[in-house]
Motif scaffolding. Structure first.
Motif, PDB file in Angstrom:
ATOM      1  N   LYS A 191       0.806  -1.212   0.000  1.00 31.30           N
ATOM      2  CA  LYS A 191       0.000   0.000   0.000  1.00 31.30           C
ATOM      3  C   LYS A 191       0.843   1.269   0.000  1.00 31.30           C
ATOM      4  N   ASP A 192       2.156   1.111  -0.058  1.00 25.71           N
ATOM      5  CA  ASP A 192       3.075   2.251  -0.068  1.00 25.71           C
ATOM      6  C   ASP A 192       2.801   3.115  -1.300  1.00 25.71           C
ATOM      7  N   ASN A 193       2.554   4.408  -1.097  1.00 24.53           N
ATOM      8  CA  ASN A 193       2.290   5.311  -2.221  1.00 24.53           C
ATOM      9  C   ASN A 193       3.471   5.410  -3.178  1.00 24.53           C
ATOM     10  N   ASN A 194       4.665   5.167  -2.653  1.00 20.57           N
ATOM     11  CA  ASN A 194       5.880   5.208  -3.471  1.00 20.57           C
ATOM     12  C   ASN A 194       6.393   3.781  -3.707  1.00 20.57           C
ATOM     13  N   LEU A 195       5.471   2.871  -4.035  1.00 22.48           N
ATOM     14  CA  LEU A 195       5.815   1.453  -4.132  1.00 22.48           C
ATOM     15  C   LEU A 195       6.919   1.193  -5.148  1.00 22.48           C
ATOM     16  N   VAL A 196       6.816   1.745  -6.350  1.00 16.78           N
ATOM     17  CA  VAL A 196       7.819   1.511  -7.385  1.00 16.78           C
ATOM     18  C   VAL A 196       9.160   2.124  -6.987  1.00 16.78           C
ATOM     19  N   ARG A 216      10.209   2.576  -4.007  1.00 15.43           N
ATOM     20  CA  ARG A 216      10.748   1.759  -2.921  1.00 15.43           C
ATOM     21  C   ARG A 216      11.379   0.483  -3.467  1.00 15.43           C
ATOM     22  N   ILE A 217      10.753  -0.125  -4.471  1.00 20.09           N
ATOM     23  CA  ILE A 217      11.313  -1.341  -5.071  1.00 20.09           C
ATOM     24  C   ILE A 217      12.692  -1.048  -5.654  1.00 20.09           C
ATOM     25  N   ILE A 218      12.816   0.076  -6.375  1.00 20.41           N
ATOM     26  CA  ILE A 218      14.111   0.439  -6.956  1.00 20.41           C
ATOM     27  C   ILE A 218      15.149   0.686  -5.866  1.00 20.41           C
ATOM     28  N   GLU A 219      14.748   1.388  -4.790  1.00 22.96           N
ATOM     29  CA  GLU A 219      15.660   1.622  -3.668  1.00 22.96           C
ATOM     30  C   GLU A 219      16.086   0.310  -3.025  1.00 22.96           C
ATOM     31  N   ASP A 220      15.158  -0.621  -2.896  1.00 22.46           N
ATOM     32  CA  ASP A 220      15.472  -1.899  -2.243  1.00 22.46           C
ATOM     33  C   ASP A 220      16.419  -2.746  -3.077  1.00 22.46           C
ATOM     34  N   PHE A 221      16.356  -2.620  -4.393  1.00 23.91           N
ATOM     35  CA  PHE A 221      17.341  -3.320  -5.221  1.00 23.91           C
ATOM     36  C   PHE A 221      18.750  -2.826  -4.892  1.00 23.91           C
ATOM     37  N   ALA A 222      18.895  -1.523  -4.748  1.00 25.12           N
ATOM     38  CA  ALA A 222      20.210  -0.965  -4.408  1.00 25.12           C
ATOM     39  C   ALA A 222      20.653  -1.435  -3.022  1.00 25.12           C
ATOM     40  N   LYS A 223      19.713  -1.480  -2.076  1.00 26.08           N
ATOM     41  CA  LYS A 223      20.050  -1.900  -0.711  1.00 26.08           C
ATOM     42  C   LYS A 223      20.431  -3.374  -0.632  1.00 26.08           C
ATOM     43  N   PRO A 234      18.385   0.469 -12.766  1.00 33.31           N
ATOM     44  CA  PRO A 234      17.051   0.617 -12.180  1.00 33.31           C
ATOM     45  C   PRO A 234      15.916   0.202 -13.105  1.00 33.31           C
ATOM     46  N   SER A 235      15.989   0.571 -14.385  1.00 38.72           N
ATOM     47  CA  SER A 235      14.920   0.208 -15.324  1.00 38.72           C
ATOM     48  C   SER A 235      14.886  -1.292 -15.564  1.00 38.72           C
ATOM     49  N   ASN A 236      16.067  -1.893 -15.744  1.00 38.73           N
ATOM     50  CA  ASN A 236      16.129  -3.342 -15.948  1.00 38.73           C
ATOM     51  C   ASN A 236      15.597  -4.090 -14.736  1.00 38.73           C
ATOM     52  N   ALA A 237      15.984  -3.638 -13.548  1.00 41.68           N
ATOM     53  CA  ALA A 237      15.546  -4.309 -12.313  1.00 41.68           C
ATOM     54  C   ALA A 237      14.039  -4.204 -12.147  1.00 41.68           C
ATOM     55  N   LEU A 238      13.487  -3.012 -12.392  1.00 44.86           N
ATOM     56  CA  LEU A 238      12.048  -2.834 -12.245  1.00 44.86           C
ATOM     57  C   LEU A 238      11.292  -3.650 -13.286  1.00 44.86           C
ATOM     58  N   MET A 239      11.797  -3.682 -14.526  1.00 46.35           N
ATOM     59  CA  MET A 239      11.157  -4.499 -15.554  1.00 46.35           C
ATOM     60  C   MET A 239      11.181  -5.973 -15.157  1.00 46.35           C
ATOM     61  N   GLY A 240      12.307  -6.433 -14.637  1.00 46.10           N
ATOM     62  CA  GLY A 240      12.395  -7.823 -14.188  1.00 46.10           C
ATOM     63  C   GLY A 240      11.422  -8.115 -13.064  1.00 46.10           C
ATOM     64  N   TYR A 241      11.292  -7.173 -12.116  1.00 44.21           N
ATOM     65  CA  TYR A 241      10.385  -7.347 -10.983  1.00 44.21           C
ATOM     66  C   TYR A 241       8.942  -7.449 -11.472  1.00 44.21           C
ATOM     67  N   GLU A 262      18.903  -8.951   4.102  1.00 44.99           N
ATOM     68  CA  GLU A 262      18.119 -10.160   4.373  1.00 44.99           C
ATOM     69  C   GLU A 262      16.698  -9.808   4.805  1.00 44.99           C
ATOM     70  N   HIS A 263      16.574  -8.764   5.589  1.00 46.82           N
ATOM     71  CA  HIS A 263      15.245  -8.322   6.038  1.00 46.82           C
ATOM     72  C   HIS A 263      14.412  -7.830   4.862  1.00 46.82           C
ATOM     73  N   ILE A 264      15.039  -7.063   3.955  1.00 47.64           N
ATOM     74  CA  ILE A 264      14.331  -6.529   2.792  1.00 47.64           C
ATOM     75  C   ILE A 264      13.868  -7.656   1.876  1.00 47.64           C
ATOM     76  N   ILE A 265      14.751  -8.631   1.656  1.00 49.28           N
ATOM     77  CA  ILE A 265      14.400  -9.769   0.799  1.00 49.28           C
ATOM     78  C   ILE A 265      13.198 -10.515   1.370  1.00 49.28           C
ATOM     79  N   GLN A 266      13.218 -10.767   2.675  1.00 52.86           N
ATOM     80  CA  GLN A 266      12.108 -11.484   3.308  1.00 52.86           C
ATOM     81  C   GLN A 266      10.810 -10.690   3.204  1.00 52.86           C
ATOM     82  N   GLN A 267      10.915  -9.380   3.342  1.00 57.73           N
ATOM     83  CA  GLN A 267       9.731  -8.539   3.268  1.00 57.73           C
ATOM     84  C   GLN A 267       9.106  -8.584   1.872  1.00 57.73           C
ATOM     85  N   HIS A 268       9.943  -8.542   0.848  1.00 60.98           N
ATOM     86  CA  HIS A 268       9.412  -8.605  -0.516  1.00 60.98           C
ATOM     87  C   HIS A 268       8.801  -9.973  -0.812  1.00 60.98           C
TER      88      HIS A 268
END
Length: 410
Positions: free
Chosen positions: A13-18, A20-27, A34-41, A208-214
């Motif tokens: 429900k995060d308003n900045n969901l996309v 956040r996904i890009i930020e989490d890839f970096a983390k 970023p574009s390749n990662a988001l497309m893959g996701y 590890e926490h971010i991966i589990q959350q996703h």
């Protein structure tokens, strides 16, 4: 249990969901892309659709194709992915005991992709595989025929260093190209050094926490139907027959974005012959994001044009703009000849041939067969920004036009 469920739902429900996904890839360790990662996701999310996207990551050896694939797949629940380092041409037909329906099949090796290309094409286009195989009955010793079936739909995620991949397979996939620039190499090396520090150690723990959350959040995504109320108003390049499949990929990309945002949309229902169908509707924001990714992934960059060819494109843009203004035409109604091009550009016939052929090959210009054996006439299909150095995909409708049309109807 309910508490964990609400935490996972809150992520979706995060308003900045996309963002956040890009930020989490970096983390989680992915550098750039970023574009390749988001497309893959989003392609992985599409596994829950009836016709998922398929991805091929293509690059030279050691450029980072496996790193991109691994970064995306580890955010997907383990039970929703099957990952092989290689696969023979026939082995895919015998995966019937492995339930692949609405799952991801990853193959991370060039020869495996090459050998299994035929089966992968069938699985992507038909949604299932069947094969009849003859063997001996262990009881009677007689030859018997058994049918093996792999049920889809399946989202394909492939990596390869090959340049000459089966063209039919390529046409069915979204091809991601790895950034192989010197700046990207320096950024990766910097991340490798940083990983050896104390902050790097702490970052791995957070990863590890971010991966589990996703993974937990994706477990909440439901395989809903998607309705696009703007579908008939959309536009796409139509200068080549292969754009028929690219157009389908584009529409599926919009569906995937909408499906990802299902926790921020109303789930609607319709009764069809006593069967209740649940669906979620695409929004203009979904289309805008799909357009952005389509430009980045499917589009062409003007940087690929040598300066003389790009200069000719500028001349053609001027020629077409003048015709549009003088004759009150739409861009797709304007036709011009090589003589017209020579007159406006001042180039010789041989120079026009070289640069015009390049523009036709790269689909900036479309060549129409002349009537009754006459010579070709040409159409400028490039409708992007000549000052924009970023990749652009021609033919997409501007979302602002859709917004204005909607406001007029209201």
């Amino acid at each position: 249990m309910m508490g964990a469920h609400s935490i996972r739902g809150r992520a979706l429900k995060d308003n900045n969901l996309v963002g956040r996904i890009i930020e989490d890839f970096a983390k989680t360790g992915l550098v750039g892309e970023p574009s390749n990662a988001l497309m893959g996701y989003l392609a992985c999310v599409s596994r829950k659709l009836n016709i998922p996207l398929a991805i091929i990551v293509q690059s030279t050896s050691a450029a980072g194709k496996s790193a991109l694939m691994d970064a995306v797949l580890k955010l997907v629940p383990e039970e929703d992915r099957v990952h092989y380092s290689a696969m023979t041409g026939q082995s895919l037909f015998y995966l019937g005991e492995t339930n692949l329906k609405h799952k991801i099949l990853g193959i991370a090796e060039e020869e495996g992709v090459r050998q299994a290309a035929y089966a992968l094409k069938l699985l992507q286009s038909q949604g299932e595989l069947t094969i009849a195989s003859t063997g001996k009955d262990p009881q009677s010793g007689k030859l018997v025929t058994e049918e093996y079936r792999v049920e889809g739909p399946v989202m394909l995620f492939l990596t390869t260093t090959a340049i000459d991949i089966d063209e039919e397979l390529l046409n069915r996939c979204v091809v991601l190209s790895i950034n192989e620039s010197r700046e990207q190499t320096a950024a990766i090396q910097q991340r490798q050094r940083q990983a050896r520090t104390l902050s790097g150690l702490l970052a791995r723990n957070e990863s590890e926490h971010i991966i589990q959350q996703h993974q937990n959040a994706q477990r909440l995504l439901r395989p809903l139907a998607v309705v696009n109320p703007y579908a008939e108003q959309l536009a796409f390049a139509d200068s080549r027959t292969r754009t028929r499949r690219d157009h389908e990929k584009y529409l599926t990309l919009i569906d995937s974005i909408t499906l990802l945002y299902q926790y921020q949309r109303d789930i609607k229902t319709i009764d069809r012959d006593g069967q209740v169908i649940e669906y979620v509707e695409a929004t203009l924001d979904d289309i805008a994001l799909a357009n952005q990714l389509a430009h980045d992934i499917l589009g062409h960059s003007l940087d690929e044009l040598p300066p003389p060819t790009r200069q000719l494109l500028q001349h053609l843009h001027t020629l077409v703009a003048n015709r549009i203004k003088a004759e009150n035409l739409q861009q797709n109604e304007v036709r011009f000849t090589r003589r017209d091009i020579r007159e406006i550009s001042g180039l010789s016939n041989s120079q026009v041939s070289i640069h015009l052929d390049r523009l036709v090959e790269l689909e900036y210009v479309y060549a129409h067969h002349g009537k009754n054996g006459q010579r070709y006439v040409y159409e400028l299909v490039f409708d992007g920004e000549l000052t924009n150095e970023q990749p652009q995909l021609i033919g997409l409708i501007d979302v602002e036009q859709l917004k204005k049309g909607r406001q007029l109807r209201l």
